[in-house]
Scaffold this active site. Sequence first.
Site, PDB file in Angstrom:
ATOM      1  N   LEU A 230      10.992 -20.604  -4.425  1.00  0.00           N
ATOM      2  CA  LEU A 230      10.005 -19.676  -3.869  1.00  0.00           C
ATOM      3  C   LEU A 230       8.703 -19.840  -4.650  1.00  0.00           C
ATOM      4  O   LEU A 230       8.729 -19.938  -5.874  1.00  0.00           O
ATOM      5  CB  LEU A 230      10.498 -18.219  -4.017  1.00  0.00           C
ATOM      6  CG  LEU A 230       9.513 -17.120  -3.604  1.00  0.00           C
ATOM      7  CD1 LEU A 230       9.366 -17.085  -2.070  1.00  0.00           C
ATOM      8  CD2 LEU A 230       9.984 -15.749  -4.100  1.00  0.00           C
TER       9      LEU A 230
ATOM     10  N   ASP B 118       0.833  -1.212   0.000  1.00  0.00           N
ATOM     11  CA  ASP B 118       0.000   0.000   0.000  1.00  0.00           C
ATOM     12  C   ASP B 118       0.864   1.259   0.000  1.00  0.00           C
ATOM     13  O   ASP B 118       1.994   1.244   0.486  1.00  0.00           O
ATOM     14  CB  ASP B 118      -0.909  -0.026   1.244  1.00  0.00           C
ATOM     15  CG  ASP B 118      -2.110   0.886   1.078  1.00  0.00           C
ATOM     16  OD1 ASP B 118      -2.395   1.331  -0.059  1.00  0.00           O
ATOM     17  OD2 ASP B 118      -2.779   1.162   2.095  1.00  0.00           O
TER      18      ASP B 118
ATOM     19  N   HIS C 110       2.776   3.700  -8.839  1.00  0.00           N
ATOM     20  CA  HIS C 110       2.590   2.272  -9.145  1.00  0.00           C
ATOM     21  C   HIS C 110       3.812   1.718  -9.886  1.00  0.00           C
ATOM     22  O   HIS C 110       4.229   0.584  -9.661  1.00  0.00           O
ATOM     23  CB  HIS C 110       1.327   2.063  -9.978  1.00  0.00           C
ATOM     24  CG  HIS C 110       0.067   2.457  -9.257  1.00  0.00           C
ATOM     25  ND1 HIS C 110      -0.211   2.024  -7.983  1.00  0.00           N
ATOM     26  CD2 HIS C 110      -0.987   3.233  -9.613  1.00  0.00           C
ATOM     27  CE1 HIS C 110      -1.386   2.520  -7.593  1.00  0.00           C
ATOM     28  NE2 HIS C 110      -1.874   3.261  -8.564  1.00  0.00           N
TER      29      HIS C 110
END
Length: 235
Positions: free
Chosen positions: A127, A16, A33
């Site tokens: 991962l 965020d 962004h």
Amino acid sequence: MQSPLQSGLHVGIIMDGNGRWAVARGLPRVLGHKAGVAAIRRVVEAAPDQGIGTLTLYAFSSDNWRRPPDEVSALMGLLQRYLRAETGRLAGAGVRLTAIGRRDRLPAGLAEAIGRAEDLTAGGTRLHLRIAIDYSARAAILAAAAALAASADPSPAAFGRAVSGGAVPDVDLVIRTSGEQRLSDFLLWESAYAELHFTQGHWPDFDADDLAAALAAFAGRERRFGGLAAPARAA
Ligand code: IPE
Ligand code: IPE
Ligand code: MG
């Protein structure tokens, strides 16, 4: 599908503050962004060496469709470009990428980039990177409930797999940047016993040291899962 990863923490991140990062610099939100995507690259690279086996990143919530169309389409374009640019590198680094959330409302190019990334990284065991796009935890739980009602295997484990989109460990730690202390419909089922860690910095500034600090705070927590603290247990 059974995850090949049997070990490592599951960390979820609510990324965020991209908009506030940009506004603080007098920039359009979209550039926040864009800077956020660079932070994703840093964190994905750092995660395996910090004991993380599964990393779920909240990239676009189903409620984010409420944003202005220009911002939504910029986000969709950035996600598509991220996937196209990173798939080869992720595969080479042993990262398996999957997406959670709805695909039917995404631009065709993004849905196609997701499918391609999932196919080309399917062998990764270092991962498991899960990107939540058009994701709503409540919608995932409701869809799993509907599937369960029609299924021959009504076990809690099967329900959990349906909610999570596969055999994924429960979330150990949820990190949210930028000061807000809420879950915003992220991994509600999987985070039943997750530790929560909130940071003040905005997501585009998040780096490997911030991840290490979050994991150090996590290591200092005592997780009891409804039982007793260790000294009381031994007594
Ligand atoms: C997070 O940053 C990215 C998405 C939700 C897509 P925000 O865009 O929510 O940034 P703020 O909260 O407005 O600063
Ligand atoms: C949550 O952030 C969604 C993502 C980070 C993708 P929001 O910025 O959309 O959440 P609210 O509106 O502050 O709760
Ligand atoms: Mg926000």
